[in-house]
Write a protein that holds these residues in place. Structure first.
Motif, PDB file in Angstrom:
ATOM      1  N   LYS A   1       0.829  -1.222   0.000  1.00 19.76           N
ATOM      2  CA  LYS A   1       0.000   0.000   0.000  1.00 19.76           C
ATOM      3  C   LYS A   1       0.857   1.263   0.000  1.00 19.76           C
ATOM      4  N   GLU A   2       1.975   1.263   0.729  1.00 19.49           N
ATOM      5  CA  GLU A   2       2.831   2.450   0.775  1.00 19.49           C
ATOM      6  C   GLU A   2       3.430   2.734  -0.596  1.00 19.49           C
ATOM      7  N   ILE A   3       3.863   1.705  -1.281  1.00 22.55           N
ATOM      8  CA  ILE A   3       4.445   1.896  -2.611  1.00 22.55           C
ATOM      9  C   ILE A   3       3.369   2.335  -3.596  1.00 22.55           C
ATOM     10  N   GLN A   4       2.167   1.791  -3.491  1.00 23.59           N
ATOM     11  CA  GLN A   4       1.070   2.230  -4.356  1.00 23.59           C
ATOM     12  C   GLN A   4       0.776   3.709  -4.141  1.00 23.59           C
TER      13      GLN A   4
ATOM     14  N   LEU B   1       3.606   5.730  -5.704  1.00 20.71           N
ATOM     15  CA  LEU B   1       3.498   5.734  -7.163  1.00 20.71           C
ATOM     16  C   LEU B   1       2.371   6.639  -7.649  1.00 20.71           C
ATOM     17  N   SER B   2       1.266   6.675  -6.913  1.00 19.67           N
ATOM     18  CA  SER B   2       0.170   7.566  -7.320  1.00 19.67           C
ATOM     19  C   SER B   2       0.579   9.027  -7.179  1.00 19.67           C
ATOM     20  N   LYS B   3       1.366   9.366  -6.144  1.00 17.13           N
ATOM     21  CA  LYS B   3       1.877  10.732  -6.007  1.00 17.13           C
ATOM     22  C   LYS B   3       2.801  11.079  -7.164  1.00 17.13           C
TER      23      LYS B   3
ATOM     24  N   ARG C   1       2.812   9.783 -10.121  1.00 12.81           N
ATOM     25  CA  ARG C   1       2.016   9.886 -11.345  1.00 12.81           C
ATOM     26  C   ARG C   1       1.315  11.246 -11.405  1.00 12.81           C
ATOM     27  N   LYS C   2       0.794  11.723 -10.282  1.00 12.21           N
ATOM     28  CA  LYS C   2       0.122  13.032 -10.251  1.00 12.21           C
ATOM     29  C   LYS C   2       1.107  14.149 -10.546  1.00 12.21           C
ATOM     30  N   LYS C   3       2.338  14.033  -9.974  1.00 12.10           N
ATOM     31  CA  LYS C   3       3.358  15.055 -10.242  1.00 12.10           C
ATOM     32  C   LYS C   3       3.763  15.039 -11.709  1.00 12.10           C
ATOM     33  N   ALA C   4       3.885  13.853 -12.293  1.00 10.48           N
ATOM     34  CA  ALA C   4       4.266  13.743 -13.704  1.00 10.48           C
ATOM     35  C   ALA C   4       3.179  14.333 -14.587  1.00 10.48           C
ATOM     36  N   MET C   5       1.910  14.110 -14.242  1.00 11.39           N
ATOM     37  CA  MET C   5       0.814  14.693 -15.021  1.00 11.39           C
ATOM     38  C   MET C   5       0.817  16.207 -14.895  1.00 11.39           C
ATOM     39  N   PHE C   6       1.155  16.723 -13.716  1.00 11.07           N
ATOM     40  CA  PHE C   6       1.199  18.167 -13.502  1.00 11.07           C
ATOM     41  C   PHE C   6       2.316  18.787 -14.335  1.00 11.07           C
TER      42      PHE C   6
END
Length: 108
Positions: free
Chosen positions: A88-91, A94-96, A98-103
């Motif tokens: 769960k911590e790695i998920q 990774l979601s953070k 991904r959000k930074k990369a999209m930004f």
């Protein structure tokens, strides 16, 4: 103490089928027996024919060594990655990311 052991074989699957169950059993047994005979024949052929004792290499030696190394190294290297993604911590991390990369992509 001497006790006798009695084993009863029950056709549970074919219980309500009458005499058809014997025909089905015979058919399934024949399929099994034929596959057993074919497999034993192939084993005997490989055992008796000396030219079949050596593996055939279709690839050049360098490429064959590279493929062999991939079979040896790739699965153990991917094991932590695959099972780490279930954490769960790695998920969450990774979601953070991904959000930074999209930004960053949307800012360009």
């Amino acid at each position: 103490m001497n006790e006798s052991f009695h084993l009863t074989l029950i056709y549970a699957t074919y219980q309500d089928m009458g005499s058809v169950k014997y025909v089905l059993f015979t058919g399934i047994f024949l399929i099994y027996f034929v596959s057993l005979i074919v497999n034993i024949s192939v084993l005997l052929l490989i055992y008796l024919d000396i030219s079949l004792h050596k593996p055939i290499d279709f690839l050049p030696k360098e490429l064959n060594a590279f493929v062999s190394m991939n079979y040896v190294l790739f699965p153990p290297l991917m094991h932590p990655v695959i099972y780490g993604l279930k954490n769960k911590e790695i998920q969450h991390c990774l979601s953070k990311m991904r959000k930074k990369a999209m930004f960053v992509v949307s800012q360009r």
